[in-house]
Design a protein around this motif. Structure first.
Motif, PDB file in Angstrom:
ATOM      1  N   ASP A   1      28.660  41.841  22.118  1.00  0.00           N
ATOM      2  CA  ASP A   1      28.571  40.366  22.046  1.00  0.00           C
ATOM      3  C   ASP A   1      27.173  39.998  21.388  1.00  0.00           C
ATOM      4  O   ASP A   1      26.058  40.124  22.127  1.00  0.00           O
ATOM      5  CB  ASP A   1      29.005  39.647  23.124  1.00  0.00           C
ATOM      6  CG  ASP A   1      30.433  39.665  23.418  1.00  0.00           C
ATOM      7  OD1 ASP A   1      31.092  40.051  22.754  1.00  0.00           O
ATOM      8  OD2 ASP A   1      30.557  39.546  24.860  1.00  0.00           O
TER       9      ASP A   1
ATOM     10  N   GLU B   1      24.714  37.614  19.456  1.00  0.00           N
ATOM     11  CA  GLU B   1      24.596  36.021  18.965  1.00  0.00           C
ATOM     12  C   GLU B   1      24.112  35.917  17.352  1.00  0.00           C
ATOM     13  O   GLU B   1      24.896  35.273  16.735  1.00  0.00           O
ATOM     14  CB  GLU B   1      23.329  35.528  19.783  1.00  0.00           C
ATOM     15  CG  GLU B   1      23.057  34.033  19.516  1.00  0.00           C
ATOM     16  CD  GLU B   1      24.342  32.848  20.121  1.00  0.00           C
ATOM     17  OE1 GLU B   1      24.331  32.035  19.764  1.00  0.00           O
ATOM     18  OE2 GLU B   1      25.189  33.510  20.870  1.00  0.00           O
ATOM     19  N   GLN B   2      23.186  36.589  16.962  1.00  0.00           N
ATOM     20  CA  GLN B   2      23.230  37.009  15.653  1.00  0.00           C
ATOM     21  C   GLN B   2      22.781  38.243  15.122  1.00  0.00           C
ATOM     22  O   GLN B   2      21.879  39.063  15.702  1.00  0.00           O
ATOM     23  CB  GLN B   2      21.898  35.793  15.226  1.00  0.00           C
ATOM     24  CG  GLN B   2      21.591  35.826  13.708  1.00  0.00           C
ATOM     25  CD  GLN B   2      20.398  34.954  13.495  1.00  0.00           C
ATOM     26  OE1 GLN B   2      19.842  34.378  14.474  1.00  0.00           O
ATOM     27  NE2 GLN B   2      20.150  34.378  12.368  1.00  0.00           N
TER      28      GLN B   2
ATOM     29  N   GLU C   1      25.226  42.761  25.477  1.00  0.00           N
ATOM     30  CA  GLU C   1      25.143  41.269  25.091  1.00  0.00           C
ATOM     31  C   GLU C   1      23.623  41.521  24.167  1.00  0.00           C
ATOM     32  O   GLU C   1      22.436  41.897  24.990  1.00  0.00           O
ATOM     33  CB  GLU C   1      24.842  40.376  26.084  1.00  0.00           C
ATOM     34  CG  GLU C   1      26.263  40.028  26.774  1.00  0.00           C
ATOM     35  CD  GLU C   1      26.407  39.092  27.818  1.00  0.00           C
ATOM     36  OE1 GLU C   1      25.060  38.756  28.094  1.00  0.00           O
ATOM     37  OE2 GLU C   1      27.409  38.854  28.637  1.00  0.00           O
TER      38      GLU C   1
ATOM     39  N   PHE D   1      21.057  39.273  21.607  1.00  0.00           N
ATOM     40  CA  PHE D   1      20.602  37.917  21.112  1.00  0.00           C
ATOM     41  C   PHE D   1      20.511  38.163  19.623  1.00  0.00           C
ATOM     42  O   PHE D   1      20.944  37.327  18.984  1.00  0.00           O
ATOM     43  CB  PHE D   1      19.231  37.281  21.867  1.00  0.00           C
ATOM     44  CG  PHE D   1      19.042  36.295  21.115  1.00  0.00           C
ATOM     45  CD1 PHE D   1      19.524  34.797  21.289  1.00  0.00           C
ATOM     46  CD2 PHE D   1      17.715  36.369  20.057  1.00  0.00           C
ATOM     47  CE1 PHE D   1      19.070  33.795  20.620  1.00  0.00           C
ATOM     48  CE2 PHE D   1      17.306  35.036  19.540  1.00  0.00           C
ATOM     49  CZ  PHE D   1      17.983  33.777  19.954  1.00  0.00           C
ATOM     50  N   GLN D   2      19.774  39.173  18.987  1.00  0.00           N
ATOM     51  CA  GLN D   2      19.422  39.408  17.586  1.00  0.00           C
ATOM     52  C   GLN D   2      19.195  40.795  17.543  1.00  0.00           C
ATOM     53  O   GLN D   2      18.886  41.751  18.194  1.00  0.00           O
ATOM     54  CB  GLN D   2      17.948  38.703  17.330  1.00  0.00           C
ATOM     55  CG  GLN D   2      17.813  38.964  15.892  1.00  0.00           C
ATOM     56  CD  GLN D   2      16.533  38.446  15.457  1.00  0.00           C
ATOM     57  OE1 GLN D   2      15.834  37.820  16.216  1.00  0.00           O
ATOM     58  NE2 GLN D   2      15.976  38.713  14.277  1.00  0.00           N
TER      59      GLN D   2
ATOM     60  N   ASN E   1      27.282  35.334  12.850  1.00  0.00           N
ATOM     61  CA  ASN E   1      26.911  34.535  14.037  1.00  0.00           C
ATOM     62  C   ASN E   1      27.905  34.623  15.188  1.00  0.00           C
ATOM     63  O   ASN E   1      29.349  34.547  14.636  1.00  0.00           O
ATOM     64  CB  ASN E   1      26.926  32.941  13.551  1.00  0.00           C
ATOM     65  CG  ASN E   1      25.739  32.778  12.690  1.00  0.00           C
ATOM     66  OD1 ASN E   1      24.597  33.295  12.759  1.00  0.00           O
ATOM     67  ND2 ASN E   1      26.036  31.962  11.362  1.00  0.00           N
ATOM     68  N   HIS E   2      27.525  34.716  16.114  1.00  0.00           N
ATOM     69  CA  HIS E   2      28.759  34.803  17.415  1.00  0.00           C
ATOM     70  C   HIS E   2      29.594  36.245  16.924  1.00  0.00           C
ATOM     71  O   HIS E   2      30.683  35.934  17.158  1.00  0.00           O
ATOM     72  CB  HIS E   2      29.263  33.728  17.739  1.00  0.00           C
ATOM     73  CG  HIS E   2      28.664  32.354  17.650  1.00  0.00           C
ATOM     74  ND1 HIS E   2      27.736  32.169  18.864  1.00  0.00           N
ATOM     75  CD2 HIS E   2      28.339  31.304  16.833  1.00  0.00           C
ATOM     76  CE1 HIS E   2      27.160  30.979  18.591  1.00  0.00           C
ATOM     77  NE2 HIS E   2      27.433  30.387  17.450  1.00  0.00           N
TER      78      HIS E   2
END
Length: 1560
Positions: free
Chosen positions: A468, A470-471, A414, A416-417, A494-495
């Motif tokens: 996964d 986020e961005q 996972e 985030f960016q 995105n996502h």
């Protein structure tokens, strides 16, 4: 090494002594080691003897260890303040600073190092909870905590050699001292401890070349110093100017020279000082690549479920099911499996000091399994390494295993960016990084060619990886400057859900593609794809199984097998990929909760930016640090882009919206909306070697082999704003959107490119082979004046941009090399075919006029032929008029080399709206075909041109029109026909009342329309339209000629031969050369129109179909002037320099426009923060005005450059073949030809209701042609083979109104011929230079009622009787002013009418703005001032220079009203009428002809009634020439008529009428 040897010997003596003295304690000691890992549950604590706890603490202030692994290679380990403590089963060590060096280079540096060995840790138990598959609940733990880790590799340091020597020594020591111990302990290995690694900061650096660093810094210093020195020079200039103003001539020149010399010397000193202090305050940049991590935490968990060789092999099989497993099993040297859990706060990779990170990852969490295995090699896969250890051991040999360490994984992470930045401008630095990476690992001893990185990754890494994010961002840099941060293409996810498995990448998320650039308009999101599922399938083309990595067997150099002569040994031959087939699939059909449709937003400047972007990314990279000078002779690595063999792309979308703005300033563009669609394309790549002995890169050649597209419910709109660009540089929200076309389904197919032999066999068997095929169903198009203006504006902008790009390219001035002695060759694409060469008709051997001095008679004959044009009626013509049309003849030539396009339409319809009338005309066709063919280039006169032909075949055509009582613009909705009324005629049961009312398929029938195509007409308030033309067929041909020629084709066309005796050639066969031609053919027409429909048709033809581009004459004059300058120039090659200067000027305009746009972009960004800054607003306004001026100058100079280049290239071709310019400046050439032909047409003229008939006109062999010339003049020709007119009024006495007297209808005869030559308008008034009408002898049977009905049809709203003027005074007024004398009530009606446009089509002959009824003419949108009235009156009038109507024999019968006289079979002769220099409307012209004809025919009528002897022709001419004699004779004849037969010709009896007179 000595110390190490003695320690190992002491430990061995200790073990031997304990085994001899205490043999009973050996098993106990052997079990002591694994006892801490796991204890038997059934054994009580009392069974084991009590253990003694040993507490040990060791502190070392400074320690340094140096290990020589070779004579000149050593490893150094240095530590300070080391503390080590052991308490029971735990071990703890701490060191504030630890460094490891290789060969004197400090490579590894560790700070705040803390190591702990614990029996168990509660934190690790919590880490095991997310993994339910783990069986072991507790385990020992190694805890390693580091404050910072720094790794630095010097530039070009070979780290792999020292590391390989160290590993070899470790293998030798292990084999020397642990051999017997390993054999003595066959018990299974204990479970290894878990690992917990915590690093606050990690840094990995490759150091850069010092010379490269200083070179870059010195360049920046020089660039800054040049600016500073320029400022100092400006200050000195100002001071010198002040001194000169103060001292005048007293200031010596030597003093000034000394000042400037002192300044130059001072600049040098300042530069040297700055260079010396360059690194005083700021340290020198050293890093080539910097990889940094922050907040790293790694957990590696061991478990009994995957511990041991057998369990590890099971995990390998599970993680890599696609690879075939060896049948004999796997003998592993290294095997381990761990469950990993990792988290990183920041993951950054930067190249040099570039402002953007190569990789930027934030908040990264990873979980999953990782397996590492190394297979035990066969005897041939073991290499011998010789270690030079020195005394006392000397040289020793170690056997090393050659198979690589492979990794199997199943990760889920996972993030985030996640941001990746890359561009070709970073490729040189990346090449240096690759060279540094190659020095970390020693290449394999196998002599096979090394694997590229994509095959190496397939060999070493196996398994799945889920992400996964986020961005996610991908920035593709679009410039050659690595420090640029504004020019890039930004892919934004995105996502994002990313899945990587063997041979496939799957991306799921919302994708936005943005163009980021510091420009005025282009910073936009041009692609928005929500809920996208993009799948990349990779098919590796190998000799063997691409997944069989276990079958790769490496061989030592001494165990190589024999290979055939000329081949090299390759251990990876079966696994190495030869090519790669990539398949990209973009699926947008996933259903989600969000409501958003895919859309594309493009500007013309965005497309230009993408062209530059593509050129940047496809540029060839230069070799970096290669060759003997850099001691790098390795073969160049193959690029992945050259590894593709086939690329396929598939797109699936439920709906799509495309916006294209061709001009942001004018706000003009296109919008396309589409429902469900599918697009598939496949392309192949060929690598073509370059000729010559020098080694060059292979040329990549991509070709599209297949393309299929299926789209449904497509709608195209044209958009335009009535205002220009606003101050905020935003699109106008109130932009006008007009419908252009829509269709139910679209299918496109492109055939694969074939070799010449395959293409030849295919085309011989199937002559209708086409490269592109397009199939459209239910096409609905709208063509109005608004659409016309927008479409022409879009095309004009595209054409100007293409011309500008072509003229500014380096290929613009490269002339075509043509050898006059070279025979004509056929293009390679048609090599070997049986198609003949271009016929002589397509390569005229001469053009222009013959020499006047050589043969005056020939010249006069030619002029006579040019000025004479079939004036005589019933001229003998060749059979088959349609075969003589220029469009058909040009399309049917056999010089076609490419059948390029085939477009098929089913159930298509088009709505046409004029500019000056209400209502619309709907044209429909059941089937339509449009074919495009490309012909061989040919010489036309002195110009080489490329011919392209279009052929359109329409079947089942119908024409519908609205009636006067049914306006069509209700609520702005469009009218469409239903499919049942367009399809091929079929027998219908007529089971509904509506079908009975629609009158079947007959002309004049009413048909119900619909405004919503998706709903039936019954569900709407349907409106009916009338069928004005019944089902028919139509053929259209269009031929265009272009200067854009493929150089390969142009060089294979033989130039025309120059004939010495041109006057001896047949001038009747002279051709007009390359003329753009449009031809329309209708064979049979059934027409029915009312007055409103007739006015609509004329308006549409005049303003839509025959619209001519402006400024043609001006462009032609400029071109002729340049041609003349080239001809009289003593050295035409001097024009090349002027062209180069003009090119540079145009380039400067383009650069200035880009600079202004960037400045305005910066101002707009500043205004977003401070929107009320007056200074910024004023500066923005000034820049806008300057930008508009630069664009205007660019357009003017671009047009001039285009003319210069075209004329110069033509002149080059002529000079190369010793041709001369024969065309004089005053020559006029034909630039366009328009032809209309109808074999047979019946025209039914009806009343306003569209049902009651007035007349029926039958025409046969109707031909109309219009010729536009280069001087903006036009020639109109109308020919008619046969015609009749029938009276359809009820109770008509005469049913046949008009017909030729002769019954012959041969195809070689003409019954009517009308010729008109039109000059350019003067003051808005159209000028008719020559107007002539030729008619055969006619039989006229006319009634008073029919005449007024016909005049009311063609001239509605005008009272013909009130326009009659009886005396010569009124006639003179009519001629001079062009305004008829009418009553006051008529003047009001005339002024209120809107004018027709100044068109030059066939409708101009019937242009009557004041005669169209106000009910179906559009009202003016704005108040009309005096200037508009002047323009209106000018448009209403025509200036006739010369009019001629030869005499026509007539047989007239007339039936008047009740009190009038009836006549039957009067033999009359319409005299020859000529008019000179008159300004009339068309109605005035008709009235003048009627008036003059009446005066000439009255005497003939009287004599016919009185049976008098006819007068001679001389007497008749005398009467016409002498005004007084004519009036006197006319009065005498009228008096005789009054006395004898009571003929009323005056005002005495207003109740009676004359034959051609009006009621008094």
């Amino acid at each position: 090494m000595y110390l190490y040897q003695h320690v190992l010997a002491t430990l061995q003596c200790r073990d031997l002594l304990r085994a001899t003295l205490f043999p009973e304690t050996v098993p106990l000691l052997a079990l002591e080691t694994p006892g801490t890992a796991s204890e038997p549950e059934g054994c009580p604590p009392e069974s084991s003897p009590p253990k003694r706890l040993l507490n040990l603490t060791l502190e070392v202030s400074t320690a340094k260890l140096t290990a020589f692994v070779a004579e000149n290679k050593f490893i150094t380990l240095a530590a300070e303040s080391v503390s080590l403590s052991r308490h029971g089963g735990s071990l703890q060590a701490y060191c504030p600073e630890l460094a490891a060096g290789f060969d004197g280079n400090s490579i590894f540096n560790f700070k705040e190092v803390e190591v702990q060995l614990l029996p168990e840790l509660e934190e690790m138990i919590l880490h095991r909870n997310p993994f339910p598959v783990l069986q072991t609940l507790r385990n020992r733990v190694w805890l390693l905590s580091l404050g910072s880790v720094s790794v630095e590799f010097p530039y070009q340091y070979d780290f792999s050699r020292t590391l390989d020597e160290a590993v070899g020594v470790q293998k030798w020591l292990k084999g020397l001292h642990r051999g017997t111990h390993a054999q003595a302990s066959p018990s299974p290995a204990p479970l290894p401890p878990d690992l917990l690694l915590k690093v606050q900061h990690f840094s990995w650096v490759f150091l850069d070349d010092i010379f490269e660093v200083k070179l870059r810094d010195n360049y920046e210093l020089m660039k800054d110093e040049s600016k500073e020195s320029a400022k100092r020079l400006q200050l000195l200039d100002a001071k010198v100017a002040a001194l000169r103003k103060q001292h005048g001539e007293l200031l010596p020149a030597r003093k000034i020279e000394e000042l400037y010399a002192s300044l130059e010397h001072k600049n040098i000193e300042i530069y040297i000082q700055r260079s010396r202090r360059l690194y005083g305050n700021t340290p020198m940049r050293r890093a080539l690549l910097t990889w940094s991590l922050a907040g790293l935490e790694l957990v590696a968990l061991a478990d009994a479920s995957f511990h041991g060789p057998e369990r590890v092999v099971e995990q390998v099989r599970e993680l890599d099911p696609g690879s075939p497993f060896p049948a004999e099993g796997m003998d592993l040297v290294i095997q381990w499996c761990r469950m990993l859990k990792c988290s990183v706060k920041t993951f950054l990779v930067r190249i040099r000091d570039y402002p953007r990170y190569l990789f930027e990852i934030r908040d990264w969490r990873l979980m999953g399994r990782l397996v590492g295995t190394e297979q035990s090699g066969q005897p041939c896969s073991r290499r011998r390494q010789i270690l030079h250890l020195g005394l006392p051991w000397g040289d020793v040999a170690v056997e090393r295993n050659m198979p690589p360490l492979k990794f199997y994984h199943d990760f889920h992470s996972e993030i985030f960016q996640y941001t990746v930045v890359w561009g070709p401008c970073w490729d040189p630095a990346w090449t240096l990084i690759g060279q540094s990476v190659d020095l970390l690992t020693k290449p394999s001893a196998d002599p096979s060619p090394p694997l590229p990185w994509w095959d190496k990754s397939r060999l070493l890494f196996h398994g799945d990886w889920h992400m996964d994010i986020e961005q996610a961002n991908l920035h593709q840099l679009a410039t050659e400057d690595p420090y640029n941060t504004t020019e890039n293409m930004h892919w934004e996810w995105n996502h994002l859900s990313f899945h990587w498995k063997p041979g496939q990448f799957v991306f799921k998320g919302d994708l936005d593609v943005n163009v980021r650039t510091a420009s005025k308009y282009d910073d936009c999101c041009f692609l928005h794809l929500p809920d996208l599922c993009m799948t990349l399938d990779l098919q590796w083309l190998c000799h063997g199984n691409p997944h069989d990595h276990h079958g790769v067997t490496l061989r030592a150099p001494e165990f190589l097998p024999e290979v055939p002569l000329g081949q090299l040994h390759d251990s990876y031959r079966a696994f190495r990929s030869e090519n790669l087939n990539l398949s990209i699939k973009m699926d947008l059909t996933r259903h989600s909760g969000t409501i958003s449709q895919p859309r594309i937003l493009l500007y013309s400047s965005t497309l230009r930016w993408m062209q530059n972007f593509w050129a940047t990314w496809t540029s060839v990279t230069r070799p970096i640090c290669r060759g003997k000078l850099f001691n790098n002779l390795k073969p160049s690595k193959k690029k992945l882009g050259q590894h593709y063999k086939q690329l396929s792309y598939t797109a699936l979308f439920p709906q799509l919206q495309v916006h294209y703005w061709a001009s942001f300033a004018q706000q003009r563009g296109i919008q396309i909306e589409c429902s469900q669609g599918h697009v598939f394309t496949r392309g192949t790549q060929r690598l073509i070697p370059q000729a010559g002995t020098v080694m060059r890169r292979l040329i990549s050649d991509w070709s599209v082999t297949q393309m299929v597209s299926d789209l449904s419910q497509v709608t195209v709109y044209l958009m335009a704003s009535p205002t220009e660009e606003n101050a905020d540089h935003c699109l106008d929200p109130l932009v006008t959107k007009t419908h252009l076309l829509s269709l139910s389904s679209l299918t496109y197919q492109r055939h694969s490119n074939r070799t010449a032999e395959e293409e030849l066999s295919t085309r011989v068997g199937d002559p209708a082979f086409h490269t592109h095929q397009l199939h459209l169903v239910d096409l609905r198009a709208s063509w109005t004046t608004t659409n016309r203006d927008i479409a022409f504006g879009l095309y004009d902008g595209y054409k100007k941009a293409a011309v500008l790009k072509r003229n500014l390219s380096t290929e613009a001035l490269k002339g075509l090399k043509i050898d006059p002695q070279m025979p004509a060759k056929k293009p390679k694409q048609n090599a070997g075919t049986s198609a003949p060469a271009p016929p002589p008709v397509s390569t005229p051997s001469f053009s222009g006029q013959p020499d006047k001095g050589s043969s005056g008679g020939t010249y006069m004959l030619q002029k006579l032929i040019e000025e004479t044009d079939r004036f005589v009626v019933f001229t003998e013509e060749e059979s088959g008029v349609s075969d003589q049309l220029c469009g058909i003849a040009a399309c049917q030539t056999d010089d076609i080399y490419n059948r390029n396009c085939l477009i098929e339409l089913v159930n298509c319809q088009m709505v046409l709206r004029g500019a000056e009338t209400e209502g619309c005309v709907i044209v429909s066709a059941a089937k339509a075909q449009l074919l495009q063919c490309q012909h061989h280039p040919a010489w036309y006169g002195d110009t080489l041109k490329q011919k392209t032909s279009w052929t359109c075949l329409l079947d089942g055509m119908q024409y519908f029109a609205t009636t006067e009582s049914s306006p069509t613009e209700q609520d702005g909705r469009q009218l469409w026909l239903e499919v049942k009324n367009i399809e091929e005629h079929r027998q219908r049961s007529l089971d509904s009342v509506q079908e009975l009312m629609e009158s079947g398929q007959a002309v004049g029938g009413m048909v119900t329309t619909t405004t919503d195509w998706n709903q039936p007409a019954e569900a709407q308030q349907a409106q009916q339209v009338q069928r004005i033309i019944s089902r028919c067929n139509c053929r259209m041909y269009y031929i265009s000629y272009s200067h854009d020629i493929d150089p390969e084709l142009a060089t294979q066309i033989k130039p025309p031969e120059v004939h010495e005796n041109q006057e001896k050639e047949d001038l009747l066969k002279k051709q007009e050369g390359a003329v753009d031609t449009f031809t329309l053919i209708h064979h049979e027409l059934e027409i029915s129109t009312n007055p409103a429909q007739y006015a609509m048709i004329l308006d549409i033809v005049n303003n839509l179909l025959l619209h001519v581009e402006p400024k043609r004459k001006e462009h032609s004059e400029k071109k002729q002037r340049v041609r003349f300058q080239l001809e009289i120039s003593s050295n035409p090659e001097e024009q090349r320099s002027s062209i180069l200067h003009l090119q540079e000027a145009v380039r400067q305009h383009v650069a200035q426009i880009r600079q202004l746009e960037k400045q305005m972009y910066s101002i707009m960004k500043s205004l977003q923060d401070d929107s009320k800054n007056e200074n910024l607003l004023d500066l923005n306004q000034k820049l806008q005005l300057q930008l508009n001026q630069e664009k205007a100058n660019l357009q003017l100079e671009s047009e001039e450059l285009n003319i210069l280049i075209r004329c110069f290239k033509d002149f080059q071709l002529q000079q190369a073949n010793k041709m001369e310019l024969r065309k004089q400046q005053e020559d006029v050439s034909v630039v366009r030809r328009t032809e209309f032909y109808f074999a047979q047409a019946r025209w039914r003229l009806t009343e306003e209701d569209g049902q009651l008939g007035i007349a029926e006109l039958e025409l046969q062999r109707f031909l109309y042609s219009k010729v536009n010339k280069s001087d903006d003049t036009a020639e109109h020709l109308l020919e008619l083979g046969w015609f009749t007119m029938n009276n359809l009024l009820p109770n008509a006495v005469y049913k046949v109104v008009l017909r030729p007297q002769s019954s012959c209808q041969s195809g070689r005869q003409l019954a009517l011929r009308l010729f008109s030559k039109v000059r350019p308008p003067v003051g808005g008034i159209s000028v008719k230079e020559h107007f002539e009408v030729n008619v055969v002898p006619l039989t006229i049977q006319l009634t008073h009622q029919f005449f007024h009905r016909i005049m009311g049809f063609f001239f509605p709203g005008r009272s013909v009787e009130d326009d009659e003027v009886g005396d010569e005074e009124d006639k003179s007024k009519l001629v001079t002013t062009g305004i008829p004398v009418v009553k006051p009530r008529q003047l009001i009606a005339t002024d209120d009418a809107a004018p027709l446009g100044p068109g030059k089509g066939v409708a101009q002959g019937l242009n009557r703005s004041s005669g169209v009824r106000r009910s179906f003419r559009k009202a003016p949108e704005h108040p009309v001032d005096d200037i508009d009235k002047m323009k209106e009156r000018a448009a209403m009038n025509n200036s006739f220079i010369y009019i001629k109507i030869p005499q026509v024999p007539l047989c007239v019968s007339y039936k008047g009203e009740k009190n009038s006289v009836d006549w039957g079979d009067l033999k009359l002769v319409l005299p020859c009428l000529e008019y000179h220099n008159n300004t009339w409307t068309w109605l005035d012209f008709a009235m003048a002809v009627k008036r003059d004809s009446r005066k000439a025919l009255v005497a003939q009528v009287i004599k016919e009634k009185l049976r008098l002897k006819p007068a001679t022709g001389a007497e008749v001419r005398g009467k016409l020439e002498t005004k007084s004699d004519l009036n006197m004779q006319q009065q005498e004849e009228e008096e005789k008529a009054r006395l004898l037969i009571g003929l009323s010709v005056g005002n005495k009896n207003p109740g009676k009428k004359s034959i051609f007179g009006r009621r008094k």
